[in-house]
Design an enzyme around this catalytic site. Structure first.
Site, PDB file in Angstrom:
ATOM      1  CB  VAL A 117     -19.075   4.401 -11.649  1.00  0.00           C
ATOM      2  CG1 VAL A 117     -19.191   2.993 -12.215  1.00  0.00           C
ATOM      3  CG2 VAL A 117     -19.931   5.385 -12.440  1.00  0.00           C
ATOM      4  CG  HIS A 118     -18.177   1.394  -5.135  1.00  0.00           C
ATOM      5  ND1 HIS A 118     -17.065   1.976  -4.573  1.00  0.00           N
ATOM      6  CD2 HIS A 118     -18.316   0.188  -4.539  1.00  0.00           C
ATOM      7  CE1 HIS A 118     -16.560   1.178  -3.661  1.00  0.00           C
ATOM      8  NE2 HIS A 118     -17.292   0.067  -3.629  1.00  0.00           N
ATOM      9  CB  SER A 119     -16.510  -2.284  -9.306  1.00  0.00           C
ATOM     10  OG  SER A 119     -16.627  -1.698 -10.580  1.00  0.00           O
ATOM     11  CB  CYS A 148     -13.448  -1.307  -2.156  1.00  0.00           C
ATOM     12  SG  CYS A 148     -12.340  -1.907  -3.453  1.00  0.00           S
ATOM     13  CD  GLN A 179     -11.882   4.344  -4.111  1.00  0.00           C
ATOM     14  OE1 GLN A 179     -12.600   4.574  -5.087  1.00  0.00           O
ATOM     15  NE2 GLN A 179     -10.710   3.753  -4.226  1.00  0.00           N
ATOM     16  N   GLY A 227     -14.193  -8.021  -7.887  1.00  0.00           N
ATOM     17  CA  GLY A 227     -12.796  -8.290  -8.215  1.00  0.00           C
ATOM     18  C   GLY A 227     -12.388  -7.791  -9.579  1.00  0.00           C
ATOM     19  CG  ASP A 253     -10.323  -2.771 -14.428  1.00  0.00           C
ATOM     20  OD1 ASP A 253     -11.381  -3.440 -14.423  1.00  0.00           O
ATOM     21  OD2 ASP A 253     -10.242  -1.638 -13.929  1.00  0.00           O
ATOM     22  NE  ARG A 260     -13.066  -2.115 -12.482  1.00  0.00           N
ATOM     23  CZ  ARG A 260     -12.630  -1.209 -11.634  1.00  0.00           C
ATOM     24  NH1 ARG A 260     -13.364  -0.832 -10.604  1.00  0.00           N
ATOM     25  NH2 ARG A 260     -11.452  -0.652 -11.807  1.00  0.00           N
ATOM     26  CB  THR A 292     -13.637   8.230 -10.594  1.00  0.00           C
ATOM     27  OG1 THR A 292     -12.943   6.995 -10.788  1.00  0.00           O
ATOM     28  CG2 THR A 292     -13.290   9.186 -11.720  1.00  0.00           C
ATOM     29  CE  LYS A 339     -14.719   2.947 -11.396  1.00  0.00           C
ATOM     30  NZ  LYS A 339     -14.991   3.173  -9.989  1.00  0.00           N
TER      31      LYS A 339
END
Length: 187
Positions: free
Chosen positions: A46-48, A63, A66, A88, A121, A123, A144, A149
Protein backbone atom coordinates in the site's frame (compact mmCIF):
# COMPACT_ATOMS: atom_id res chain seq x y z
CA UNK A 1 -18.46 3.50 -0.45
CA UNK A 2 -19.29 4.96 -3.83
CA UNK A 3 -16.38 3.85 -6.02
CA UNK A 4 -16.11 4.00 -9.80
CA UNK A 5 -13.90 1.25 -11.25
CA UNK A 6 -12.04 1.25 -14.56
CA UNK A 7 -11.49 -1.58 -16.97
CA UNK A 8 -8.31 -3.67 -16.73
CA UNK A 9 -5.41 -2.54 -18.91
CA UNK A 10 -1.99 -3.95 -19.64
CA UNK A 11 0.97 -1.99 -18.24
CA UNK A 12 4.39 -3.06 -19.48
CA UNK A 13 6.99 -1.27 -17.36
CA UNK A 14 10.69 -1.40 -16.60
CA UNK A 15 9.75 -3.50 -13.55
CA UNK A 16 7.63 -6.07 -15.37
CA UNK A 17 4.44 -6.59 -17.34
CA UNK A 18 1.49 -5.85 -15.07
CA UNK A 19 -2.27 -5.32 -15.14
CA UNK A 20 -3.66 -1.99 -13.93
CA UNK A 21 -7.06 -0.90 -12.71
CA UNK A 22 -8.17 2.48 -11.33
CA UNK A 23 -10.58 3.07 -8.46
CA UNK A 24 -12.15 6.54 -8.25
CA UNK A 25 -13.18 7.51 -4.73
CA UNK A 26 -14.69 11.00 -4.83
CA UNK A 27 -12.00 13.27 -6.26
CA UNK A 28 -9.19 10.76 -5.64
CA UNK A 29 -8.23 8.22 -8.26
CA UNK A 30 -6.20 5.32 -6.89
CA UNK A 31 -4.26 2.87 -9.03
CA UNK A 32 -3.76 -0.85 -8.54
CA UNK A 33 -0.76 -2.37 -10.32
CA UNK A 34 -0.89 -6.15 -10.11
CA UNK A 35 0.66 -9.34 -11.39
CA UNK A 36 -1.09 -11.26 -14.15
CA UNK A 37 -1.78 -14.07 -11.67
CA UNK A 38 -2.56 -13.42 -8.02
CA UNK A 39 -1.80 -16.02 -5.35
CA UNK A 40 -4.32 -16.90 -2.65
CA UNK A 41 -2.22 -14.86 -0.21
CA UNK A 42 -0.59 -12.18 -2.38
CA UNK A 43 2.20 -9.80 -1.53
CA UNK A 44 0.64 -6.32 -1.24
CA UNK A 45 2.27 -2.90 -0.99
CA UNK A 46 0.00 0.00 0.00
CA UNK A 47 1.90 3.01 -1.30
CA UNK A 48 0.84 6.63 -0.82
CA UNK A 49 1.50 9.08 -3.61
CA UNK A 50 4.73 11.07 -3.40
CA UNK A 51 5.16 13.23 -6.49
CA UNK A 52 8.52 14.60 -5.38
CA UNK A 53 9.92 11.17 -4.59
CA UNK A 54 8.10 8.81 -6.97
CA UNK A 55 8.24 10.98 -10.10
CA UNK A 56 11.02 13.53 -9.51
CA UNK A 57 13.40 11.30 -7.53
CA UNK A 58 13.69 13.43 -4.38
CA UNK A 59 16.33 12.15 -1.99
CA UNK A 60 14.53 13.70 1.04
CA UNK A 61 12.39 10.58 1.45
CA UNK A 62 12.51 6.86 0.71
CA UNK A 63 9.24 6.72 -1.24
CA UNK A 64 10.61 6.05 -4.71
CA UNK A 65 13.00 3.40 -3.40
CA UNK A 66 10.13 1.67 -1.60
CA UNK A 67 7.89 1.80 -4.69
CA UNK A 68 10.59 0.47 -7.01
CA UNK A 69 11.48 -2.27 -4.52
CA UNK A 70 7.81 -3.29 -4.31
CA UNK A 71 7.29 -3.34 -8.08
CA UNK A 72 10.44 -5.41 -8.61
CA UNK A 73 9.41 -7.86 -5.90
CA UNK A 74 5.86 -8.14 -7.22
CA UNK A 75 7.22 -8.87 -10.68
CA UNK A 76 9.22 -11.78 -9.22
CA UNK A 77 6.78 -13.08 -6.60
CA UNK A 78 3.37 -11.83 -7.71
CA UNK A 79 1.01 -9.54 -5.86
CA UNK A 80 -0.03 -5.91 -6.14
CA UNK A 81 0.79 -2.32 -5.38
CA UNK A 82 -2.17 -0.22 -4.28
CA UNK A 83 -1.13 3.32 -5.13
CA UNK A 84 -3.19 5.69 -2.99
CA UNK A 85 -3.56 9.33 -4.00
CA UNK A 86 -2.70 10.70 -0.55
CA UNK A 87 0.14 13.10 -1.32
CA UNK A 88 2.25 14.21 1.63
CA UNK A 89 0.61 11.83 4.10
CA UNK A 90 -2.68 13.23 2.79
CA UNK A 91 -2.01 16.94 3.37
CA UNK A 92 -1.70 17.66 -0.37
CA UNK A 93 1.15 18.83 -2.54
CA UNK A 94 0.99 22.53 -1.61
CA UNK A 95 1.11 21.78 2.11
CA UNK A 96 3.80 19.14 1.59
CA UNK A 97 6.03 21.74 -0.08
CA UNK A 98 5.31 24.14 2.80
CA UNK A 99 6.31 21.34 5.18
CA UNK A 100 9.52 20.83 3.16
CA UNK A 101 10.28 24.55 3.60
CA UNK A 102 9.83 24.18 7.37
CA UNK A 103 12.09 21.13 7.32
CA UNK A 104 14.70 23.25 5.52
CA UNK A 105 14.58 25.51 8.60
CA UNK A 106 15.27 22.61 10.97
CA UNK A 107 11.90 21.07 11.82
CA UNK A 108 11.42 17.34 11.34
CA UNK A 109 8.58 15.93 9.25
CA UNK A 110 6.20 15.63 12.22
CA UNK A 111 6.98 19.08 13.62
CA UNK A 112 6.46 20.60 10.16
CA UNK A 113 3.03 18.96 9.80
CA UNK A 114 2.04 20.14 13.27
CA UNK A 115 3.24 23.69 12.50
CA UNK A 116 0.89 23.65 9.49
CA UNK A 117 -2.04 22.46 11.62
CA UNK A 118 -2.01 18.79 10.60
CA UNK A 119 -1.54 15.53 12.44
CA UNK A 120 1.74 13.70 11.83
CA UNK A 121 -0.12 11.44 9.40
CA UNK A 122 -3.53 12.27 7.87
CA UNK A 123 -3.83 9.14 5.69
CA UNK A 124 -6.76 6.73 5.79
CA UNK A 125 -6.96 3.18 4.45
CA UNK A 126 -10.67 2.27 4.14
CA UNK A 127 -10.38 2.08 0.35
CA UNK A 128 -7.65 -0.57 0.71
CA UNK A 129 -10.13 -3.00 2.23
CA UNK A 130 -12.61 -2.18 -0.54
CA UNK A 131 -9.99 -2.85 -3.23
CA UNK A 132 -8.81 -6.11 -1.68
CA UNK A 133 -12.40 -7.31 -1.31
CA UNK A 134 -13.05 -6.36 -4.95
CA UNK A 135 -10.24 -8.75 -5.92
CA UNK A 136 -11.69 -11.35 -3.50
CA UNK A 137 -8.54 -11.25 -1.36
CA UNK A 138 -9.04 -12.25 2.26
CA UNK A 139 -5.40 -12.65 3.37
CA UNK A 140 -2.24 -10.78 2.41
CA UNK A 141 1.46 -10.56 3.03
CA UNK A 142 1.85 -6.83 3.62
CA UNK A 143 4.98 -5.14 2.34
CA UNK A 144 5.43 -2.31 4.87
CA UNK A 145 7.43 -0.83 7.71
CA UNK A 146 4.46 1.17 9.00
CA UNK A 147 2.52 -0.36 11.92
CA UNK A 148 -0.33 2.15 11.37
CA UNK A 149 -1.00 0.57 7.96
CA UNK A 150 -1.07 -2.87 9.54
CA UNK A 151 -3.55 -1.69 12.18
CA UNK A 152 -5.69 0.31 9.74
CA UNK A 153 -6.45 -2.42 7.21
CA UNK A 154 -9.70 -3.95 8.43
CA UNK A 155 -11.39 -7.27 7.62
CA UNK A 156 -8.30 -8.57 5.80
CA UNK A 157 -5.92 -10.96 7.54
CA UNK A 158 -2.28 -9.89 7.42
CA UNK A 159 -0.46 -13.21 7.42
CA UNK A 160 3.05 -11.73 7.33
CA UNK A 161 4.62 -8.31 7.39
CA UNK A 162 7.37 -8.14 4.79
CA UNK A 163 9.88 -5.39 5.64
CA UNK A 164 10.96 -2.80 3.09
CA UNK A 165 14.66 -2.24 3.70
CA UNK A 166 16.05 0.82 1.94
CA UNK A 167 19.57 2.16 2.32
CA UNK A 168 19.46 5.68 3.78
CA UNK A 169 21.25 8.57 2.10
CA UNK A 170 22.64 11.83 3.47
CA UNK A 171 19.39 13.67 2.70
CA UNK A 172 16.86 11.23 4.20
CA UNK A 173 18.65 9.68 7.18
CA UNK A 174 17.10 12.19 9.64
CA UNK A 175 13.67 11.66 8.05
CA UNK A 176 14.03 7.90 8.46
CA UNK A 177 15.18 8.34 12.07
CA UNK A 178 12.02 10.39 12.76
CA UNK A 179 9.83 7.73 11.14
CA UNK A 180 11.47 5.06 13.29
CA UNK A 181 11.80 6.95 16.58
CA UNK A 182 8.63 9.06 16.61
CA UNK A 183 6.20 7.25 14.31
CA UNK A 184 7.11 3.68 15.28
CA UNK A 185 8.12 2.54 11.80
CA UNK A 186 9.88 -0.80 11.86
CA UNK A 187 13.19 0.25 10.32
Amino acid sequence: MNIEISEVANLPSRFGNFNVKAFKEGEKEHLVVYAKKLDAIPLVRVHSECLTGDAIGSLKCDCRDQLEYALSLIDKEGGMVIYLRQEGRNIGLLNKINAYALQDKGLNTIEANHQLGFAADERTYEVVTYILEYFNIKKINLLTNNPDKMNSIKDIEIVNRVPVIITPNEFNSGYLDTKRDEMGHLL
